[in-house]
Enzyme design. Structure first.
Site, PDB file in Angstrom:
ATOM      1  N   HIS A 247     -29.921 -54.273 -24.595  1.00 21.00           N
ATOM      2  CA  HIS A 247     -29.431 -53.098 -25.326  1.00 21.00           C
ATOM      3  C   HIS A 247     -28.082 -52.638 -24.771  1.00 21.00           C
ATOM      4  CE1 HIS A 247     -29.400 -49.249 -27.382  1.00 21.00           C
ATOM      5  NE2 HIS A 247     -29.338 -48.616 -26.228  1.00 21.00           N
TER       6      HIS A 247
ATOM      7  N   ASP B  53     -34.047 -39.679 -19.669  1.00 18.19           N
ATOM      8  CA  ASP B  53     -34.058 -40.921 -20.438  1.00 18.19           C
ATOM      9  C   ASP B  53     -33.148 -41.936 -19.773  1.00 18.19           C
ATOM     10  OD1 ASP B  53     -34.868 -42.507 -22.660  1.00 18.19           O
ATOM     11  OD2 ASP B  53     -32.922 -42.169 -23.584  1.00 18.19           O
TER      12      ASP B  53
ATOM     13  N   GLU C 149     -38.862 -46.793 -27.363  1.00 22.99           N
ATOM     14  CA  GLU C 149     -38.969 -46.759 -25.909  1.00 22.99           C
ATOM     15  C   GLU C 149     -40.425 -46.561 -25.479  1.00 22.99           C
ATOM     16  OE1 GLU C 149     -36.308 -43.916 -24.171  1.00 22.99           O
ATOM     17  OE2 GLU C 149     -34.780 -44.177 -25.724  1.00 22.99           O
TER      18      GLU C 149
ATOM     19  N   ASP D 204     -36.587 -41.839 -29.148  1.00 20.63           N
ATOM     20  CA  ASP D 204     -35.518 -40.927 -28.723  1.00 20.63           C
ATOM     21  C   ASP D 204     -34.439 -40.941 -29.812  1.00 20.63           C
ATOM     22  OD1 ASP D 204     -34.321 -39.136 -26.906  1.00 20.63           O
ATOM     23  OD2 ASP D 204     -33.002 -40.726 -26.178  1.00 20.63           O
TER      24      ASP D 204
ATOM     25  N   GLN E  74     -22.789 -38.503 -30.844  1.00 22.56           N
ATOM     26  CA  GLN E  74     -22.821 -39.048 -29.488  1.00 22.56           C
ATOM     27  C   GLN E  74     -21.502 -39.714 -29.107  1.00 22.56           C
ATOM     28  OE1 GLN E  74     -25.836 -42.061 -29.019  1.00 22.56           O
ATOM     29  NE2 GLN E  74     -25.354 -42.444 -26.874  1.00 22.56           N
TER      30      GLN E  74
ATOM     31  N   GLU F  49     -34.445 -44.844 -31.185  1.00 23.76           N
ATOM     32  CA  GLU F  49     -34.516 -45.677 -29.989  1.00 23.76           C
ATOM     33  C   GLU F  49     -35.986 -45.883 -29.663  1.00 23.76           C
ATOM     34  OE1 GLU F  49     -32.084 -44.194 -26.803  1.00 23.76           O
ATOM     35  OE2 GLU F  49     -30.235 -44.837 -27.809  1.00 23.76           O
TER      36      GLU F  49
ATOM     37  N   THR G 240     -37.012 -35.605 -29.648  1.00 25.66           N
ATOM     38  CA  THR G 240     -37.581 -36.803 -29.036  1.00 25.66           C
ATOM     39  C   THR G 240     -39.068 -36.787 -29.372  1.00 25.66           C
ATOM     40  OG1 THR G 240     -35.995 -36.798 -27.203  1.00 25.66           O
ATOM     41  CG2 THR G 240     -38.052 -38.030 -26.879  1.00 25.66           C
TER      42      THR G 240
ATOM     43  N   ARG H 183     -25.580 -41.076 -33.686  1.00 29.93           N
ATOM     44  CA  ARG H 183     -24.565 -41.915 -33.045  1.00 29.93           C
ATOM     45  C   ARG H 183     -23.146 -41.392 -33.236  1.00 29.93           C
ATOM     46  NH1 ARG H 183     -27.596 -44.531 -29.399  1.00 29.93           N
ATOM     47  NH2 ARG H 183     -29.224 -45.786 -30.376  1.00 29.93           N
TER      48      ARG H 183
ATOM     49  N   LYS I 132     -28.335 -36.263 -28.711  1.00 30.35           N
ATOM     50  CA  LYS I 132     -29.669 -36.651 -28.250  1.00 30.35           C
ATOM     51  C   LYS I 132     -30.655 -35.483 -28.195  1.00 30.35           C
ATOM     52  CE  LYS I 132     -29.112 -41.026 -26.799  1.00 30.35           C
ATOM     53  NZ  LYS I 132     -29.998 -42.155 -27.154  1.00 30.35           N
TER      54      LYS I 132
ATOM     55  N   GLU J 184     -27.904 -51.386 -33.161  1.00 27.55           N
ATOM     56  CA  GLU J 184     -27.871 -52.801 -32.764  1.00 27.55           C
ATOM     57  C   GLU J 184     -28.296 -53.697 -33.921  1.00 27.55           C
ATOM     58  OE1 GLU J 184     -29.572 -53.829 -28.695  1.00 27.55           O
ATOM     59  OE2 GLU J 184     -30.484 -51.882 -29.137  1.00 27.55           O
TER      60      GLU J 184
END
Length: 396
Positions: free
Chosen positions: A115, A108, A183, A215, A222, A181, A239, A219, A235, A340
């Site tokens: 971002h 990834d 993607e 994904d 992480q 996420e 996925t 947080r 993570k 975000e």
């Protein structure tokens, strides 16, 4: 034998300009390879009679390489624009869709400048938002192929170590800051040998197609674990990818230049071909659109990602999946991750009649995408969706 002609509406995002592949099973039958045409799936094992289409993944077909991909695409166009056996046609609503590839490896990336800048400002408010290497190479991490799942698979809230700023020590428990996420993912068809490099302009000789990727990210797990080596448990738990693999051959009209790259990348990251992609995504949270990320804004192209992945001699395998990283644009409603969108949880968003910062148990997320096709048509990617389930109780 009864035959029919498939009705393909002129505005269908799954017309003959697209023809995305899938692995599906009709009721009472084993998985096999199909192709979507309008609102139907055509059984390629029953029509093209190549044994690779009777396989439960696309890998054997993808390994045949670009000339074969082009040949089959021509055969499918001929097949679906003439009389076809009725027994080879199945309504999309009546089949089970499976993970389309056997995922060999998963990487990834972190290719959106918007971002990366937003996260830098959130995580390192007193420092420059971008790390010194970011504009010199496509930054990425090595993910876990065994937890790549097909759209519709529930996601269980992960557990792990968390450390709040106000606490001196970490504790253990379910993630409190579960995120998405949005993607795109790129599927390798033609392998390379260990010690070989894949040139930027050889991208289309190796990459078979494109999927939508979510994904999932914890947080809080992480942020505690990622220094100094990078994402791991935050993570690796899930996925999700869409069941339709849009052929790279269907995206010619969507190819654009990337944004200006300054400083100029090193020679191995440059080429004559443009591999930016004009793909629009939409993120729905509990059925409400909260963001529309534009892939056209991505700083690093997928051709540069693959060139970088193999520049050290790492082999690419059939079934490798590499994802773009979160897709975000310059505007707030273009941010492809909830960290975000809610600015670290400090700016909740309205989702229907409720407000949200991060995902709660029972929430659903759906990410869809489309791109321009030839002659004013649209290329649909379908969607990737999942529901969040509570964490599995930990046995003491």
């Amino acid at each position: 034998m009864s035959t029919t002609v498939i009705d393909i509406p002129s505005d269908s995002p799954f017309g003959i300009e697209n023809l995305p592949y899938c692995v599906f099973s009709p009721v009472g039958h084993a998985p096999r390879v199909g192709v979507r045409v309008a609102d139907t799936v055509v059984d390629l094992a029953a029509t093209l009679l190549d044994p690779v289409f009777a396989e439960p993944t696309l890998n054997a077909f993808m390994a045949q390489g670009l000339p074969r991909w082009k040949e089959v695409r021509r055969q499918i166009v001929d097949l679906v624009t003439s009389d076809i056996s009725s027994t080879a046609i199945h309504p999309v609503s009546e089949v089970t869709l499976h993970l389309p590839i056997a995922v060999a490896d998963y990487v990834d990336f972190y290719a959106s400048e918007h971002h990366a800048t937003n996260l830098g400002r959130l995580f390192r408010p007193d420092d420059a938002p971008l790390m010194p290497n970011w504009k010199h190479l496509p930054v990425g991490y090595h993910g876990r192929s065994s937890t790549v799942v097909v759209s519709g698979t529930d996601v269980i809230r992960p557990c792990g170590q968390r450390k709040s700023p106000e606490n001196a020590d970490p504790d253990f428990g379910p993630s409190r800051r579960l995120d998405i996420e949005a993607e795109l993912g790129f599927v390798v068809g033609t392998a390379s040998r260990m010690g070989e490099r894949i040139d930027h302009d050889a991208f289309a000789e190796h990459v078979f197609g494109v999927v939508i990727v979510n994904d999932w990210s914890a947080r809080d797990l992480q942020s505690w674990e990622y220094v100094p080596l990078g994402p791991h448990l935050g993570k690796s738990f899930a996925t999700s990818i869409s069941p339709w693999v849009v052929p790279l051959l269907a995206l010619e009209a969507a190819r654009i230049d990337t944004p200006i790259q300054d400083p100029e990348p090193l020679p191995y990251l440059r080429g004559q071909q443009k591999w930016g992609l004009d793909v629009d995504l939409a993120v729905e949270w509990n059925g409400h659109v909260v963001s529309r990320p534009p892939y056209a804004q991505m700083y690093w192209s997928p051709a540069q990602m693959l060139a970088h992945t193999t520049v050290n001699g790492a082999a690419a395998s059939t079934g490798d999946l590499f994802a773009s990283g979160t897709i975000s644009g310059p505007d707030k409603n273009q941010r492809g991750a909830f960290i975000e969108l809610t600015w670290g949880g400090s700016e909740p968003v309205t989702v229907g009649s409720e407000t949200r910062t991060f995902l709660e148990d029972g929430d659903t997320v759906t990410i869809s995408a489309c791109a321009p096709g030839p002659g004013g048509t649209r290329i649909g990617f379908g969607d990737v969706h999942a529901r969040i389930l509570p964490a599995t109780p930990v046995r003491r």
